[in-house]
Design an enzyme around this catalytic site. Structure first.
Site, PDB file in Angstrom:
ATOM      1  N   GLU A 178       0.690  -1.111  -0.269  1.00 39.46           N
ATOM      2  CA  GLU A 178      -0.318   0.102   0.012  1.00 39.46           C
ATOM      3  C   GLU A 178       1.423   0.946  -0.450  1.00 39.46           C
ATOM      4  OE1 GLU A 178      -2.501   0.450   3.951  1.00 39.46           O
ATOM      5  OE2 GLU A 178      -3.443   1.920   2.547  1.00 39.46           O
ATOM      6  N   LYS A 220      -2.938  -2.121  -3.683  1.00 40.01           N
ATOM      7  CA  LYS A 220      -3.816  -0.772  -2.434  1.00 40.01           C
ATOM      8  C   LYS A 220      -3.072   0.142  -2.913  1.00 40.01           C
ATOM      9  CE  LYS A 220      -5.711   0.100   1.752  1.00 40.01           C
ATOM     10  NZ  LYS A 220      -6.464  -0.733   2.948  1.00 40.01           N
TER      11      LYS A 220
HETATM   12  C1  5MM Z   1      -7.912   1.980   8.362  1.00 44.16           C
HETATM   13  O1  5MM Z   1      -6.607   2.686   8.027  1.00 44.16           O
HETATM   14  C2  5MM Z   1      -5.600   2.675   8.432  1.00 44.16           C
HETATM   15  C3  5MM Z   1      -4.110   3.184   8.898  1.00 44.16           C
HETATM   16  O2  5MM Z   1      -4.659   2.902   9.700  1.00 44.16           O
HETATM   17  P1  5MM Z   1      -3.346   3.877  11.666  1.00 44.16           P
HETATM   18  O3  5MM Z   1      -3.137   5.051  10.146  1.00 44.16           O
HETATM   19  O4  5MM Z   1      -4.310   3.707  12.802  1.00 44.16           O
HETATM   20  O5  5MM Z   1      -1.939   2.583  11.218  1.00 44.16           O
HETATM   21  C4  5MM Z   1      -5.314   2.694   7.035  1.00 44.16           C
HETATM   22  O6  5MM Z   1      -3.744   1.484   6.598  1.00 44.16           O
HETATM   23  C5  5MM Z   1      -6.542   2.248   5.890  1.00 44.16           C
HETATM   24  O7  5MM Z   1      -5.989   1.095   5.374  1.00 44.16           O
HETATM   25  C6  5MM Z   1      -6.220   2.428   4.444  1.00 44.16           C
HETATM   26  O8  5MM Z   1      -5.691   4.052   4.470  1.00 44.16           O
HETATM   27  C7  5MM Z   1      -7.276   2.486   4.015  1.00 44.16           C
HETATM   28  O9  5MM Z   1      -8.416   3.357   4.049  1.00 44.16           O
HETATM   29  P2  5MM Z   1      -8.999   4.380   3.676  1.00 44.16           P
HETATM   30  O10 5MM Z   1      -9.814   5.015   4.909  1.00 44.16           O
HETATM   31  O11 5MM Z   1      -7.993   5.861   2.883  1.00 44.16           O
HETATM   32  O12 5MM Z   1      -9.743   4.153   2.625  1.00 44.16           O
END
Ligand code: 5MM
Length: 344
Positions: A178, A220
């Site tokens: 990601e 991702k």
């Molecule tokens: C669930 O949020 C994840 C980040 O967690 P932390 O910052 O608390 O470690 C994040 O990696 C998330 O899985 C991805 O960014 C995708 O989330 P969005 O909200 O962008 O779909």
């Protein structure tokens, strides 16, 4: 490395008509999200909320896999006391786990971050595999600014992502890679395109150098999109077109699927962008499937409906299922905005 196992898992994660639920908020992020709806962030409340999510009847119809946080994989549900991995098995949802240690300030590069967590990762992966995890996630963040990102930041993050991915594959777990180019700022979509292209090129170069099998991973990425504060925000078709253009210039055909993050887009925007890309894909013969791995775009409406009240669980599950279904439809280009108005 058992490539056949990796490919089977990766293909199941991006199977047609389903996507991934990202629910791997670390405790500080979970606290922020829960507080925003008036809920105290205790271990009990976090488990109750995650029970709401994963206990939603029928969730496995639209969700192929879910990404857990370390706390959750060890916790029990607040209804029948099952271990979360057990609940996921019952729902037919593949178990994933966030294994990065978070984005930390990159020394010597003000305003930039590098994701840490490689130390001891081999041992942690073995422990998560014992819990039943079949895939992992590591998120790197790239900031767009006047002079940012620097090449140093892109390379440091790309290298860490590749080292992580190789460790996962060594443990027969599929890495979700990601690289998120943040939406924060007032940059144009053209600037986002350039930064995303450079980032993804660097990531695939490093994945190749480390020996990662492209057929046993999932990308991702963020979409190519205008900054949140841009004076003119690019329309849906342009976002879809530029995102596909970027991916086609960077992602090897062997990668089975791309599962986008929502990155602060509204629920409807995230669904519309994915749908439009899949409509465009029909004329492009793309080698990979395009689906979602959303956190906020699936959860914000769910949290806002729940508000920590046991009496709202059913309604919150209904809206979660509705959003999951709309995104599942978008993953095959079958979503229509009129569906937003249909009862959840
Ligand atoms: C669930 O949020 C994840 C980040 O967690 P932390 O910052 O608390 O470690 C994040 O990696 C998330 O899985 C991805 O960014 C995708 O989330 P969005 O909200 O962008 O779909």
């Amino acid at each position: 490395m058992n490539l056949q196992k990796l490919e089977t898992t990766a293909n199941a994660m991006v199977v047609s008509g389903k996507g991934i639920l990202a629910m791997d908020e670390s405790s500080p992020t979970a606290a922020k999200r829960l507080r925003a709806v008036g809920v105290e962030s205790t271990a009990e409340n976090r488990a109750a909320y995650r029970t709401l999510l994963l206990g939603t009847p029928g969730l496995g119809e639209y969700i192929s896999g879910a990404i857990l946080y370390d706390e959750t994989i060890r916790q029990r549900t607040t209804d029948d006391g099952s271990a979360f991995p057990e609940l996921m098995r019952r729902q037919g949802i593949i178990i994933g786990i966030k294994v990065d240690g978070g984005a930390k300030d990159l020394a010597g590069h003000p305003g930039e971050k590098v994701t840490e967590g490689l130390d001891g990762l081999r041992e942690r992966l073995a422990e998560y595999a014992d819990f039943g995890a079949q895939f992992c996630k590591w998120r790197a963040v790239i900031t767009i600014g006047q002079e940012l990102p620097t090449r140093a930041c892109i390379e440091a993050n790309a290298h860490a992502l590749a080292r992580y991915a190789m460790l996962c594959q060594e443990a027969d777990m599929v890495p979700i890679v990601e690289p998120e180019v943040l939406i924060d700022g007032d940059h144009s979509i053209e600037r986002c395109y350039d930064v995303t292209l450079e980032t993804q090129r660097a990531v695939f170069e490093q994945l190749y150098r480390q020996g990662v099998a492209f057929s046993g991973m999932v990308l991702k990425p963020s979409m190519v999109i205008s900054g949140k504060g841009a004076a003119r925000r690019a329309p849906v078709e342009q976002v879809a077109e530029q995102t596909l253009r970027c991916l086609r210039n960077t992602v090897p055909a062997a990668v089975p699927g791309i599962a986008f993050l929502s990155g602060g887009q509204s629920d409807e925007e995230a669904t519309a962008h994915l749908n439009t890309m899949n409509l465009m894909a029909k004329n492009l013969q793309l080698p990979w499937r395009l689906t979602f791995s959303y956190a906020r775009a699936l959860q914000q409406v769910t949290l806002a409906t729940w508000k920590g009240e046991a009496g709202n669980v059913e309604a919150a599950r209904k809206v979660l299922l509705h959003r999951a279904r709309l995104n599942a439809l978008a993953s095959s280009g079958s979503y229509d905005q009129a569906m937003e108005k249909q009862a959840a």
